[in-house]
Design a protein around this motif. Structure first.
Motif, PDB file in Angstrom:
ATOM      1  N   ASN A   1       0.826  -1.210   0.000  1.00 23.31           N
ATOM      2  CA  ASN A   1       0.000   0.000   0.000  1.00 23.31           C
ATOM      3  C   ASN A   1       0.859   1.259   0.000  1.00 23.31           C
ATOM      4  O   ASN A   1       0.516   2.247  -0.659  1.00 23.31           O
ATOM      5  N   ARG A   2       1.961   1.235   0.725  1.00 22.77           N
ATOM      6  CA  ARG A   2       2.851   2.394   0.718  1.00 22.77           C
ATOM      7  C   ARG A   2       3.482   2.585  -0.653  1.00 22.77           C
ATOM      8  O   ARG A   2       3.662   3.722  -1.107  1.00 22.77           O
ATOM      9  N   LEU A   3       3.811   1.483  -1.326  1.00 18.23           N
ATOM     10  CA  LEU A   3       4.344   1.587  -2.684  1.00 18.23           C
ATOM     11  C   LEU A   3       3.301   2.161  -3.634  1.00 18.23           C
ATOM     12  O   LEU A   3       3.620   2.990  -4.502  1.00 18.23           O
ATOM     13  N   ILE A   4       2.043   1.745  -3.480  1.00 19.21           N
ATOM     14  CA  ILE A   4       0.964   2.278  -4.315  1.00 19.21           C
ATOM     15  C   ILE A   4       0.794   3.777  -4.082  1.00 19.21           C
ATOM     16  O   ILE A   4       0.636   4.561  -5.034  1.00 19.21           O
ATOM     17  N   GLU A   5       0.844   4.209  -2.831  1.00 23.10           N
ATOM     18  CA  GLU A   5       0.692   5.636  -2.514  1.00 23.10           C
ATOM     19  C   GLU A   5       1.817   6.459  -3.134  1.00 23.10           C
ATOM     20  O   GLU A   5       1.575   7.551  -3.678  1.00 23.10           O
ATOM     21  N   ILE A   6       3.042   5.958  -3.060  1.00 25.22           N
ATOM     22  CA  ILE A   6       4.170   6.673  -3.658  1.00 25.22           C
ATOM     23  C   ILE A   6       4.013   6.777  -5.160  1.00 25.22           C
ATOM     24  O   ILE A   6       4.248   7.839  -5.764  1.00 25.22           O
ATOM     25  N   ASN A   7       3.589   5.693  -5.789  1.00 25.27           N
ATOM     26  CA  ASN A   7       3.417   5.711  -7.240  1.00 25.27           C
ATOM     27  C   ASN A   7       2.294   6.642  -7.673  1.00 25.27           C
ATOM     28  O   ASN A   7       2.396   7.311  -8.711  1.00 25.27           O
ATOM     29  N   ILE A   8       1.228   6.709  -6.886  1.00 25.26           N
ATOM     30  CA  ILE A   8       0.134   7.628  -7.224  1.00 25.26           C
ATOM     31  C   ILE A   8       0.625   9.072  -7.166  1.00 25.26           C
ATOM     32  O   ILE A   8       0.309   9.889  -8.047  1.00 25.26           O
ATOM     33  N   SER A   9       1.393   9.398  -6.148  1.00 27.68           N
ATOM     34  CA  SER A   9       1.948  10.761  -6.042  1.00 27.68           C
ATOM     35  C   SER A   9       2.873  11.062  -7.211  1.00 27.68           C
ATOM     36  O   SER A   9       2.877  12.186  -7.737  1.00 27.68           O
TER      37      SER A   9
ATOM     38  N   VAL B   1      -4.860  12.718  -9.632  1.00 27.57           N
ATOM     39  CA  VAL B   1      -5.284  13.961  -8.991  1.00 27.57           C
ATOM     40  C   VAL B   1      -6.573  13.749  -8.197  1.00 27.57           C
ATOM     41  O   VAL B   1      -6.718  14.229  -7.065  1.00 27.57           O
ATOM     42  N   ILE B   2      -7.517  12.999  -8.764  1.00 29.93           N
ATOM     43  CA  ILE B   2      -8.775  12.729  -8.071  1.00 29.93           C
ATOM     44  C   ILE B   2      -8.541  11.853  -6.844  1.00 29.93           C
ATOM     45  O   ILE B   2      -9.151  12.066  -5.782  1.00 29.93           O
ATOM     46  N   ILE B   3      -7.660  10.880  -6.959  1.00 29.49           N
ATOM     47  CA  ILE B   3      -7.357  10.023  -5.807  1.00 29.49           C
ATOM     48  C   ILE B   3      -6.763  10.841  -4.674  1.00 29.49           C
ATOM     49  O   ILE B   3      -7.165  10.708  -3.505  1.00 29.49           O
ATOM     50  N   ILE B   4      -5.820  11.701  -4.996  1.00 30.96           N
ATOM     51  CA  ILE B   4      -5.193  12.531  -3.960  1.00 30.96           C
ATOM     52  C   ILE B   4      -6.200  13.483  -3.346  1.00 30.96           C
ATOM     53  O   ILE B   4      -6.231  13.682  -2.118  1.00 30.96           O
ATOM     54  N   ALA B   5      -7.055  14.102  -4.175  1.00 34.86           N
ATOM     55  CA  ALA B   5      -8.072  15.019  -3.648  1.00 34.86           C
ATOM     56  C   ALA B   5      -9.053  14.287  -2.737  1.00 34.86           C
ATOM     57  O   ALA B   5      -9.472  14.823  -1.700  1.00 34.86           O
ATOM     58  N   THR B   6      -9.419  13.067  -3.098  1.00 34.93           N
ATOM     59  CA  THR B   6     -10.334  12.278  -2.267  1.00 34.93           C
ATOM     60  C   THR B   6      -9.703  11.959  -0.919  1.00 34.93           C
ATOM     61  O   THR B   6     -10.344  12.098   0.133  1.00 34.93           O
ATOM     62  N   ARG B   7      -8.454  11.557  -0.934  1.00 35.15           N
ATOM     63  CA  ARG B   7      -7.782  11.220   0.319  1.00 35.15           C
ATOM     64  C   ARG B   7      -7.627  12.446   1.225  1.00 35.15           C
ATOM     65  O   ARG B   7      -7.841  12.366   2.435  1.00 35.15           O
ATOM     66  N   GLU B   8      -7.264  13.566   0.641  1.00 38.09           N
ATOM     67  CA  GLU B   8      -7.108  14.778   1.453  1.00 38.09           C
ATOM     68  C   GLU B   8      -8.448  15.227   2.029  1.00 38.09           C
ATOM     69  O   GLU B   8      -8.514  15.698   3.173  1.00 38.09           O
ATOM     70  N   SER B   9      -9.519  15.069   1.264  1.00 35.22           N
ATOM     71  CA  SER B   9     -10.842  15.450   1.762  1.00 35.22           C
ATOM     72  C   SER B   9     -11.279  14.539   2.901  1.00 35.22           C
ATOM     73  O   SER B   9     -11.890  14.990   3.878  1.00 35.22           O
ATOM     74  N   LEU B  10     -10.988  13.255   2.798  1.00 31.48           N
ATOM     75  CA  LEU B  10     -11.333  12.318   3.866  1.00 31.48           C
ATOM     76  C   LEU B  10     -10.496  12.577   5.122  1.00 31.48           C
ATOM     77  O   LEU B  10     -10.978  12.418   6.247  1.00 31.48           O
ATOM     78  N   ARG B  11      -9.240  12.970   4.936  1.00 34.74           N
ATOM     79  CA  ARG B  11      -8.403  13.272   6.090  1.00 34.74           C
ATOM     80  C   ARG B  11      -8.903  14.491   6.851  1.00 34.74           C
ATOM     81  O   ARG B  11      -8.671  14.622   8.057  1.00 34.74           O
ATOM     82  N   ALA B  12      -9.569  15.401   6.145  1.00 28.91           N
ATOM     83  CA  ALA B  12     -10.079  16.609   6.798  1.00 28.91           C
ATOM     84  C   ALA B  12     -11.293  16.331   7.669  1.00 28.91           C
ATOM     85  O   ALA B  12     -11.673  17.177   8.483  1.00 28.91           O
ATOM     86  N   VAL B  13     -11.932  15.172   7.518  1.00 26.23           N
ATOM     87  CA  VAL B  13     -13.079  14.819   8.358  1.00 26.23           C
ATOM     88  C   VAL B  13     -12.565  14.396   9.726  1.00 26.23           C
ATOM     89  O   VAL B  13     -11.699  13.515   9.819  1.00 26.23           O
ATOM     90  N   PRO B  14     -13.055  14.986  10.821  1.00 27.82           N
ATOM     91  CA  PRO B  14     -12.556  14.635  12.164  1.00 27.82           C
ATOM     92  C   PRO B  14     -12.725  13.147  12.462  1.00 27.82           C
ATOM     93  O   PRO B  14     -13.748  12.536  12.129  1.00 27.82           O
TER      94      PRO B  14
END
Length: 297
Positions: A115-123, A165-178
């Motif tokens: 999963n960490r490898l997938i995250e790096i590749n997406i970035s 870009v959509i994947i990153i935006a989705t993850r950042e939006s979910l992280r903003a939820v308390p």
């Protein structure tokens, strides 16, 4: 506290910093570079508006392109082709990107190497040049026997382009939820899937929508991957399906701007104005969604 600690002089800020000569020179150079870039952009926009203002008429929206009569050339096929390609791109990229972002943020094991490898590749994929996605789509089309000069092929290339870009935006939006919202839902007996579907994802929709619209705005202005796929530059018919030939506004502008006649340059400037208006509308919609529906936690 010992006597030595009491006698120690208070910590003071260093004398260097923003007031040092090097910092002032760097700040001046940075602002000068920014001002030069903005000035160049302003000059290009003014030039486009001056040249294209006379061609902002009904012919631009109702007539097809012409290689012989630039005075009667229009961008009807390009406008409709852009609508077809962007709509298909959105249908392919947004559901897949949101689903991937939700999985990586809510369900994936953060300690897993895969999963960490997938995250790096997406970035990393978010910064890959657009033409690379055109080459990838061309190879895929050749492998499966898909025609490259059709709406579906162009949409696949643009969907691959904006998917990270959509994947990153989705993850950042979910992280903003308390996290307290998730914990409260789980404490009341909801499953993790129910918590994501009914709590986390609805709260993150404004951020996801904003990121998706901005990503589609980028796709609307791309020409390199579509030209590599053999996108047509002169189309005298309306696209009527996913397997139809097409052209888009960036491709049509490129074709007109490369012609030697000044009349073609004028109609290219008019098409630039139309595309800029579409981009401004899409970006304004993203800002409105963010400001109106975004939750302040």
């Amino acid at each position: 506290m010992s006597i030595a600690e009491l006698a120690r002089p208070p910590i003071r800020a260093a004398k260097h910093g923003e007031k040092s000569p090097a910092s002032i020179i760097f700040l001046f150079a940075m602002w000068a570079a920014l001002a030069f870039a903005v000035l160049c952009l302003a000059v290009l926009l003014v030039d486009a508006f001056v040249d294209g203002a006379t061609r902002l008429d009904s012919n631009l929206f109702t007539r097809y392109s012409s290689q012989v009569l630039p005075e009667r050339a229009g961008a009807r096929a390009a406008i409709l082709g852009s609508a077809w390609v962007i709509a298909t791109t959105a249908l392919m990229a947004i559901p897949l990107g949101v689903a991937a972002g939700v999985y990586l943020e809510e369900f994936a094991d953060k300690k897993s190497r895969l999963n960490r490898l997938i995250e790096i590749n997406i970035s990393n994929l978010a910064a890959v040049p657009a033409i690379v996605y055109g080459m990838l789509t061309a190879g895929f089309a050749l492998a499966v026997g898909l025609e490259r000069r059709v709406v579906l092929s162009g949409a696949i290339a643009l969907a691959l382009l904006i998917l990270p870009v959509i994947i990153i935006a989705t993850r950042e939006s979910l992280r903003a939820v308390p996290d307290e919202i998730r914990q409260g839902s789980l404490a009341l007996g909801a499953t993790q899937l129910q918590t994501v579907w009914r709590q986390s994802l609805p709260a993150a929709i404004p951020g996801i929508a904003t990121g998706s619209i901005l990503a589609l705005s980028r796709a609307l202005g791309e020409a390199a991957p579509l030209l590599l796929l053999g996108g047509l530059v002169v189309v005298t018919y309306d696209p009527d399906g996913l397997m139809s030939g097409y052209t888009t506004l960036p491709i049509q502008i490129y074709n007109w701007a490369s012609q030697p006649q000044e009349a073609f340059h004028s109609v290219a400037s008019a098409a630039i104005i139309v595309m800029l208006a579409l981009l401004l509308v899409m970006n304004a919609l993203a800002v409105i969604i963010r400001n109106r529906y975004q939750n302040r936690w």
